[in-house]
Design an enzyme around this catalytic site. Structure first.
Site, mmCIF file in Angstrom:
data_model
loop_
_atom_site.group_PDB
_atom_site.id
_atom_site.type_symbol
_atom_site.label_atom_id
_atom_site.label_comp_id
_atom_site.label_asym_id
_atom_site.label_seq_id
_atom_site.Cartn_x
_atom_site.Cartn_y
_atom_site.Cartn_z
ATOM 1 N N TYR A 119 -15.592 3.427 9.462
ATOM 2 C CA TYR A 119 -15.780 1.729 8.997
ATOM 3 C C TYR A 119 -17.288 1.723 8.381
ATOM 4 O O TYR A 119 -18.201 2.162 9.044
ATOM 5 C CB TYR A 119 -15.245 1.075 10.133
ATOM 6 N N ASP B 76 0.857 -1.304 0.019
ATOM 7 C CA ASP B 76 0.052 -0.252 0.191
ATOM 8 C C ASP B 76 0.977 1.354 0.041
ATOM 9 O O ASP B 76 0.889 2.178 1.053
ATOM 10 C CB ASP B 76 -1.030 -0.075 1.245
ATOM 11 N N ARG B 77 1.804 1.496 -1.109
ATOM 12 C CA ARG B 77 2.553 2.539 -1.098
ATOM 13 C C ARG B 77 2.124 3.872 -1.517
ATOM 14 O O ARG B 77 2.541 4.848 -1.183
ATOM 15 C CB ARG B 77 3.890 2.068 -2.209
ATOM 16 N N LYS B 78 0.940 3.781 -2.088
ATOM 17 C CA LYS B 78 0.308 5.158 -2.399
ATOM 18 C C LYS B 78 1.357 6.168 -3.075
ATOM 19 O O LYS B 78 1.457 7.227 -2.604
ATOM 20 C CB LYS B 78 -0.197 5.824 -1.324
ATOM 21 N N ASP C 18 4.338 10.766 -7.138
ATOM 22 C CA ASP C 18 5.443 11.748 -7.695
ATOM 23 C C ASP C 18 5.217 11.650 -9.205
ATOM 24 O O ASP C 18 4.650 10.855 -9.914
ATOM 25 C CB ASP C 18 6.779 11.394 -7.040
HETATM 26 P P1 5BU Z 1 -7.720 -0.319 9.778
HETATM 27 O O1 5BU Z 1 -6.756 -0.801 10.884
HETATM 28 O O2 5BU Z 1 -8.704 -1.386 9.166
HETATM 29 O O3 5BU Z 1 -8.273 0.989 10.020
HETATM 30 O O4 5BU Z 1 -6.352 -0.154 8.513
HETATM 31 C C1 5BU Z 1 -6.867 0.309 7.428
HETATM 32 C C2 5BU Z 1 -5.778 0.187 6.342
HETATM 33 O O5 5BU Z 1 -6.174 0.434 5.041
HETATM 34 C C3 5BU Z 1 -4.398 1.024 6.562
HETATM 35 O O6 5BU Z 1 -3.270 0.229 6.444
HETATM 36 C C4 5BU Z 1 -4.616 2.179 5.884
HETATM 37 O O7 5BU Z 1 -3.409 2.831 5.519
HETATM 38 C C5 5BU Z 1 -5.342 1.719 4.703
HETATM 39 N N1 5BU Z 1 -6.329 2.590 3.991
HETATM 40 C C6 5BU Z 1 -7.344 3.280 4.389
HETATM 41 O O8 5BU Z 1 -7.579 2.968 5.908
HETATM 42 N N2 5BU Z 1 -8.186 4.254 4.021
HETATM 43 C C7 5BU Z 1 -7.836 4.301 2.580
HETATM 44 O O9 5BU Z 1 -8.670 5.152 1.975
HETATM 45 C C8 5BU Z 1 -6.560 3.893 2.045
HETATM 46 C C9 5BU Z 1 -5.944 2.979 2.829
HETATM 47 BR BR1 5BU Z 1 -6.506 4.322 0.314
#
Ligand code: 5BU
Length: 274
Positions: free
Chosen positions: A223, A93-95, A98
Site C-alpha cells: 500500500y 476487474d476481470r483481468k 486469453d
Molecule cells: P485492497 O483490499 O485495497 O488491497 O484491494 C485491492 C483490489 O485491487 C483488489 O480487488 C485486487 O484484486 C485489486 N488489484 C490490486 O490490488 N493490485 C493490482 O495490481 C491489481 C488489482 Br491489477
C-alpha cells in the site's frame, strides 16, 4: 508542453473520444472524487448494502463479480440502479488474459455477461494485441473502455520494464478502446521518446494498492497513501478496498472511511494542480 497530470479532470474529459473515459472524468469532477472503491465481498446482500452506502463518495465501483456466491441477474439490475442513483461508473476487474476468440466469449457470454453492464474492464497484455481487438469487437459498439495492466501492486510483480513498455505500445495502437492503465506510475512517453512532457498523449492511470493505515497485507499486497499515489505519482484514480469495508465494521464506519479516502484523494489531486 504541459504534462497531462497537471491538467484538470474537466479539461481532460473533453479530449477523450471514448465515452466511458469521458464519463468517468466528468463524474470525478462533478463529485469531487477520484476514489474507486473495490467491494470484494462474497454475498449479494452485503455487496449491495456496501455499494449503496459508499455510492455518494465514489466515482467508480470496482467488482470481482465471480466471487459472489449467490450471483443472479437481479444483482446486476440493482447495481445499475445504484449507479444511476449515486452517479458512479462500474469497473469489472476481470483481468482477461486469453486469445481474442476466447475473451470475446468471456466478455459477452456466460453467467455474468460482463460487457452488458460494466462500463470499464481490464486485461493483461501478455497475449499481445489480439486481446484488445477481441475485446474491442464487443466493447466499442457498447461505448465501453478498457484498461491494460501495465504494472501491479503486488510484491515481486513481473509487470515492469520492457513488459510495461510493450503494454503501453499496444495501448497506443488502440486509442478508441484502451483508455488507460492499471499502473503504479504515469505512462505517457514510456517506450517512445522517454520524455513525458514532450508527448501529448493522455491515458487514465488507475492505481490499486492504496491504504492510509497499513503498508501491506500478509499475501504480498503493498500500500501507498493517496498523496504518494496521486500528488507524487500522478495517478488519476485510487482504488481502495479493505481500507474502507475491511475488518467487519458497521455501515456508518464504512461511510466515514469512504469520505476520508475521498477527501484525501481529492486533496492530493488539488495539490498536484498547483
Ligand atoms: P485492497 O483490499 O485495497 O488491497 O484491494 C485491492 C483490489 O485491487 C483488489 O480487488 C485486487 O484484486 C485489486 N488489484 C490490486 O490490488 N493490485 C493490482 O495490481 C491489481 C488489482 Br491489477
Amino acid at each position: 508542453m504541459r504534462p497531462t497530470f497537471t491538467r484538470s479532470y474537466t479539461e481532460r474529459a473533453g479530449k477523450f473520444s471514448n465515452p466511458a473515459a469521458r464519463q468517468l472524468l466528468e463524474v470525478m469532477a462533478r463529485k469531487q472524487s477520484n476514489l474507486c472503491i473495490s467491494v470484494d465481498v462474497t454475498l449479494k446482500g452485503e455487496f449491495l448494502e456496501v455499494v449503496d452506502a459508499v455510492g455518494p463518495y465514489t466515482c467508480l465501483i470496482k467488482t470481482h463479480i465471480d466471487i459472489i456466491e449467490d450471483f443472479d441477474q437481479d444483482l446486476i439490475t440493482q447495481l445499475k440502479n445504484l449507479s444511476s442513483k449515486h452517479d458512479f461508473l462500474i469497473f469489472e476487474d476481470r483481468k482477461f488474459a486469453d486469445i481474442g476468440n476466447t475473451v470475446v466469449l468471456q466478455y459477452s457470454k456466460g453467467v455474468h455477461k460482463i460487457a452488458s453492464w460494466s462500463d470499464i474492464t481490464n486485461a493483461h497484455a501478455i497475449p499481445g494485441p489480439s486481446i484488445i481487438t477481441g475485446l474491442a469487437s464487443v466493447g466499442v459498439p457498447l461505448g465501453r473502455g478498457l484498461l491494460l495492466l501495465a504494472e501491479m501492486s503486488s510484491k515481486g510483480s513481473l509487470a515492469s520494464g520492457s513488459y510495461t513498455e510493450g503494454a503501453v505500445r499496444m495501448a497506443r495502437d488502440h486509442r478508441d478502446f484502451v483508455i488507460g492503465f492499471i499502473a503504479q506510475n504515469r505512462m505517457e512517453g514510456i517506450g517512445s521518446r522517454g520524455f513525458e512532457a514532450e508527448v501529448d498523449e493522455d491515458f487514465l492511470i488507475i492505481t490499486p494498492g492504496v491504504g492510509l493505515d497499513q503498508s501491506g497485507d500478509s499475501m504480498g499486497q503493498q500500500y501507498r497513501t493517496p498523496f504518494q499515489v496521486v500528488a507524487e505519482g500522478g495517478s488519476d484514480v485510487i482504488i481502495v478496498g479493505r481500507g474502507i469495508y475491511g475488518g467487519g465494521v458497521d455501515i456508518p464506519t464504512i461511510q466515514t472511511r469512504a469520505e476520508r479516502y475521498r477527501a484525501e484523494g481529492w486533496k492530493a489531486y488539488e495539490a498536484r494542480l498547483k
